[in-house]
Design a protein around this motif. Structure first.
Motif, PDB file in Angstrom:
ATOM      1  N   SER A   1     -20.094 -35.440  50.443  1.00  0.00           N
ATOM      2  CA  SER A   1     -20.970 -35.694  51.982  1.00  0.00           C
ATOM      3  C   SER A   1     -20.996 -33.551  51.850  1.00  0.00           C
ATOM      4  O   SER A   1     -22.462 -32.508  52.255  1.00  0.00           O
ATOM      5  CB  SER A   1     -19.586 -34.736  52.956  1.00  0.00           C
ATOM      6  OG  SER A   1     -18.384 -34.013  52.476  1.00  0.00           O
ATOM      7  N   PHE A   2     -20.556 -33.110  50.548  1.00  0.00           N
ATOM      8  CA  PHE A   2     -20.997 -31.207  51.008  1.00  0.00           C
ATOM      9  C   PHE A   2     -21.905 -31.806  49.367  1.00  0.00           C
ATOM     10  O   PHE A   2     -22.952 -30.886  49.769  1.00  0.00           O
ATOM     11  CB  PHE A   2     -20.020 -30.149  50.083  1.00  0.00           C
ATOM     12  CG  PHE A   2     -20.223 -29.397  49.457  1.00  0.00           C
ATOM     13  CD1 PHE A   2     -20.792 -28.433  50.015  1.00  0.00           C
ATOM     14  CD2 PHE A   2     -21.194 -28.766  48.305  1.00  0.00           C
ATOM     15  CE1 PHE A   2     -20.776 -27.033  49.995  1.00  0.00           C
ATOM     16  CE2 PHE A   2     -20.962 -27.709  47.609  1.00  0.00           C
ATOM     17  CZ  PHE A   2     -21.925 -26.596  48.977  1.00  0.00           C
ATOM     18  N   VAL A   3     -22.353 -31.941  48.382  1.00  0.00           N
ATOM     19  CA  VAL A   3     -23.051 -32.339  47.992  1.00  0.00           C
ATOM     20  C   VAL A   3     -24.557 -32.716  48.687  1.00  0.00           C
ATOM     21  O   VAL A   3     -25.592 -32.254  48.733  1.00  0.00           O
ATOM     22  CB  VAL A   3     -23.547 -33.654  47.064  1.00  0.00           C
ATOM     23  CG1 VAL A   3     -24.459 -33.575  46.187  1.00  0.00           C
ATOM     24  CG2 VAL A   3     -22.784 -32.841  46.012  1.00  0.00           C
ATOM     25  N   ARG A   4     -24.820 -33.624  49.199  1.00  0.00           N
ATOM     26  CA  ARG A   4     -26.111 -34.290  50.328  1.00  0.00           C
ATOM     27  C   ARG A   4     -25.575 -33.078  51.156  1.00  0.00           C
ATOM     28  O   ARG A   4     -27.259 -32.836  51.796  1.00  0.00           O
ATOM     29  CB  ARG A   4     -25.312 -35.260  51.030  1.00  0.00           C
ATOM     30  CG  ARG A   4     -25.081 -36.363  50.580  1.00  0.00           C
ATOM     31  CD  ARG A   4     -24.564 -37.633  51.785  1.00  0.00           C
ATOM     32  NE  ARG A   4     -23.984 -37.448  52.159  1.00  0.00           N
ATOM     33  CZ  ARG A   4     -22.360 -38.606  51.513  1.00  0.00           C
ATOM     34  NH1 ARG A   4     -22.618 -38.869  50.835  1.00  0.00           N
ATOM     35  NH2 ARG A   4     -21.360 -38.414  52.065  1.00  0.00           N
ATOM     36  N   ALA A   5     -25.312 -31.305  52.057  1.00  0.00           N
ATOM     37  CA  ALA A   5     -25.332 -31.113  52.805  1.00  0.00           C
ATOM     38  C   ALA A   5     -26.259 -29.946  52.161  1.00  0.00           C
ATOM     39  O   ALA A   5     -27.245 -29.344  52.657  1.00  0.00           O
ATOM     40  CB  ALA A   5     -24.366 -30.273  53.305  1.00  0.00           C
ATOM     41  N   VAL A   6     -25.241 -30.443  50.677  1.00  0.00           N
ATOM     42  CA  VAL A   6     -26.382 -28.874  49.403  1.00  0.00           C
ATOM     43  C   VAL A   6     -27.907 -29.399  49.684  1.00  0.00           C
ATOM     44  O   VAL A   6     -28.950 -28.584  49.498  1.00  0.00           O
ATOM     45  CB  VAL A   6     -25.782 -28.613  48.548  1.00  0.00           C
ATOM     46  CG1 VAL A   6     -26.887 -27.974  47.223  1.00  0.00           C
ATOM     47  CG2 VAL A   6     -24.879 -28.032  48.613  1.00  0.00           C
ATOM     48  N   SER A   7     -27.804 -30.781  49.566  1.00  0.00           N
ATOM     49  CA  SER A   7     -29.058 -31.054  49.015  1.00  0.00           C
ATOM     50  C   SER A   7     -30.201 -30.992  50.011  1.00  0.00           C
ATOM     51  O   SER A   7     -31.436 -31.038  50.089  1.00  0.00           O
ATOM     52  CB  SER A   7     -29.076 -32.646  48.935  1.00  0.00           C
ATOM     53  OG  SER A   7     -31.145 -33.397  48.253  1.00  0.00           O
ATOM     54  N   GLN A   8     -30.089 -31.322  51.973  1.00  0.00           N
ATOM     55  CA  GLN A   8     -30.801 -30.980  53.106  1.00  0.00           C
ATOM     56  C   GLN A   8     -30.648 -29.684  52.730  1.00  0.00           C
ATOM     57  O   GLN A   8     -32.375 -29.723  53.871  1.00  0.00           O
ATOM     58  CB  GLN A   8     -29.509 -31.665  54.046  1.00  0.00           C
ATOM     59  CG  GLN A   8     -29.404 -33.142  53.803  1.00  0.00           C
ATOM     60  CD  GLN A   8     -28.070 -33.384  55.329  1.00  0.00           C
ATOM     61  OE1 GLN A   8     -27.556 -32.285  55.503  1.00  0.00           O
ATOM     62  NE2 GLN A   8     -27.720 -34.606  54.854  1.00  0.00           N
ATOM     63  N   THR A   9     -30.494 -29.081  51.962  1.00  0.00           N
ATOM     64  CA  THR A   9     -31.220 -27.509  53.027  1.00  0.00           C
ATOM     65  C   THR A   9     -31.906 -27.068  51.056  1.00  0.00           C
ATOM     66  O   THR A   9     -33.138 -26.328  51.956  1.00  0.00           O
ATOM     67  CB  THR A   9     -30.017 -26.258  52.150  1.00  0.00           C
ATOM     68  OG1 THR A   9     -29.828 -26.535  50.473  1.00  0.00           O
ATOM     69  CG2 THR A   9     -28.793 -26.205  52.802  1.00  0.00           C
ATOM     70  N   GLY A  10     -32.900 -28.132  50.805  1.00  0.00           N
ATOM     71  CA  GLY A  10     -33.674 -28.078  50.185  1.00  0.00           C
ATOM     72  C   GLY A  10     -33.060 -27.367  48.436  1.00  0.00           C
ATOM     73  O   GLY A  10     -34.058 -27.361  47.289  1.00  0.00           O
ATOM     74  N   MET A  11     -31.950 -27.473  48.377  1.00  0.00           N
ATOM     75  CA  MET A  11     -31.100 -26.679  46.850  1.00  0.00           C
ATOM     76  C   MET A  11     -31.009 -27.974  45.883  1.00  0.00           C
ATOM     77  O   MET A  11     -30.358 -28.714  46.133  1.00  0.00           O
ATOM     78  CB  MET A  11     -30.082 -26.043  47.024  1.00  0.00           C
ATOM     79  CG  MET A  11     -29.830 -25.433  46.057  1.00  0.00           C
ATOM     80  SD  MET A  11     -27.981 -24.659  45.655  1.00  0.00           S
ATOM     81  CE  MET A  11     -27.836 -23.295  46.658  1.00  0.00           C
TER      82      MET A  11
END
Length: 458
Positions: free
Chosen positions: A433-443
């Motif tokens: 869930s954290f990995v997806r949240a980071v990915s959603q920022t574009g990072m």
């Protein structure tokens, strides 16, 4: 069978690339949104071609070659953490967004990739009537890369499928300090499509003429030390449980021991602390680092992972529900998953030859969880494991600190994953869930996913 004409062949290429997109290696960690974007672009091109006349002799302006080149790069074994493809990025220093083909991690470093499938004669250096010019575009991209700290790449990779003429190559070297990037990947792509029951090769793409360059954006040794933690490096493991006698021989199990012993040894064993400057010298440039979060540490020492799954499933349901309460389904699901596919076997090849590190925050949280929820065997395995893993300072990468702290981007997770990012080390985690949240920022974030495991009191 007759040779398909240009339009029909282009359609086949679109269908073939759509098949490849759906089967990109799991190691890429490509997000669902990125896969959808690529699929939409291929489908849009296919729809355009479907409206074109097959008998027309007029030249076609096709985008499928550009998409093929992008997918070719995405299949590179060193590409992972793909967080953005074929989308503009807003620039904090300009009102106009810049277009970047790929944001990912390449060879453990965050990069932006610009792809060109044009013939060299159609690539202009200066602004023209119909072209912004490569120089102007790169200036905008580099400016955006340096202003967007959360997405800031280590470098920008330029991939020219058909090569470059000498003039532009020299300009890139002189004005942008571009250097040749050794991609070390196949020069050919092959894909197949079925027509009238026959399989034909429709993607005999060659990248032998490709020119791949790298423009450095920043120095990756940029991090901040969390002010909440000590300035020394801690190297000790968890306190040995009182119920264990120092002379007691403990059987950790073959699988657990083989995983731990296959990792590189902890060079700080016997050292109480070390100045961070010496620590930088010790770990700097180590390409075999792997960062553990708390979920990974628990998965390694859990009774479920270490031979207790069958025993757990043999216990009457009412006893298990009383013990695990609302976590009953979660624990039973893990036990069944373990019997079907043992997690230590899965992690063995991933961790072999790697040097494990954990940050102080993860170390403290893990000790607390083991103390409260771990059984004697889980505690002894935890103590043994931590003797083989380096505990490092909470050194959060600059780009991770630039992400906002939210419910999904919790501070404690930013510290753990940010420390791995600081050391260019992938983080082994079940916290997707954290990995997806980071990915959603574009990072782009370099991670390895493992299946979750719980402490059982073993």
């Amino acid at each position: 069978m007759a040779e398909p004409n240009t339009v029909e062949l282009a359609k086949q290429r679109c269908k073939a690339i759509m098949d490849i997109i759906q089967t990109l290696p799991s190691s890429t960690n490509i997000s669902v949104s990125c896969t959808q974007t690529l699929h939409k672009l291929a489908l849009r091109e296919l729809n355009f071609l479907s409206r074109c006349s097959s008998s027309s002799s007029a030249p076609l302006s096709l985008n499928i070659g550009h998409l093929e080149a992008i997918v070719h790069i995405l299949q590179h074994p060193s590409v992972t953490g793909i967080s953005r493809v074929c989308k503009p990025i807003p620039s904090s220093s300009s009102s106009q967004a810049v277009y970047v083909d790929i944001i990912c991690t390449l060879n453990r470093n965050p990069v932006w990739v610009i792809v060109s499938d044009r013939k060299p004669r159609y690539i202009s250096w200066y602004k023209g009537h119909r072209s912004k010019g490569l120089k102007s575009r790169l200036e905008e991209v580099i400016d955006a890369a340096r202003s967007l700290h959360a997405l800031e790449p280590c470098s920008i990779i330029l991939f020219f499928s058909h090569g470059l003429d000498q003039f532009i190559l020299e300009r890139l070297r002189d004005e942008f300090k571009a250097t040749e990037f050794h991609f070390n990947f196949s020069d050919f792509d092959f894909a197949f499509s079925e027509i009238d029951g026959d399989w034909i090769n429709v993607l005999p793409r060659s990248y032998e003429e490709a020119c791949v360059l790298e423009i450095k954006v920043n120095d990756r040794n940029c991090g901040v030390t969390s002010s909440n933690y000590n300035s020394k490096v801690c190297s000790s493991g968890v306190d040995e449980p009182e119920i264990l006698n120092n002379n007691t021989e403990i059987d950790f199990g073959d699988s657990f021991c083989s995983v731990v012993m296959a990792m590189k040894p902890n060079p700080m064993n016997g050292i109480e602390d070390m100045e961070s400057a010496n620590f930088e010298k010790l770990l700097g440039g180590d390409s075999d680092l792997i960062n553990f979060d708390t979920t990974a540490l628990i998965a390694l020492v859990s009774g479920i992972s270490n031979g207790c799954a069958a025993k757990l499933l043999s216990i009457p349901e009412n006893e298990l529900r009383q013990k695990y309460k609302s976590n009953y389904d979660f624990v039973i699901g893990q036990a069944m998953s373990e019997i079907k596919k043992p997690i230590l076997v899965e992690l063995s090849s991933l961790l072999s030859g790697k040097r494990g590190i954990i940050c102080q925050s993860a170390h403290s949280e893990f000790k607390e969880l083991i103390t409260m929820c771990g059984g004697p065997n889980e505690k002894s395995r935890a103590n043994h494991l931590l003797k083989h893993i380096m505990v490092v300072l909470d050194m959060v990468s600059k780009r991770m600190t630039c992400l906002p702290t939210t419910r999904k981007l919790a501070l404690k997770n930013k510290v753990v994953f940010g420390t791995g990012d600081y050391w260019n080390a992938p983080t082994l985690t079940a916290n997707m869930s954290f990995v997806r949240a980071v990915s959603q920022t574009g990072m782009s974030l370099f991670t390895f996913e493992h299946r979750p495991r719980a402490l059982t009191g073993d």
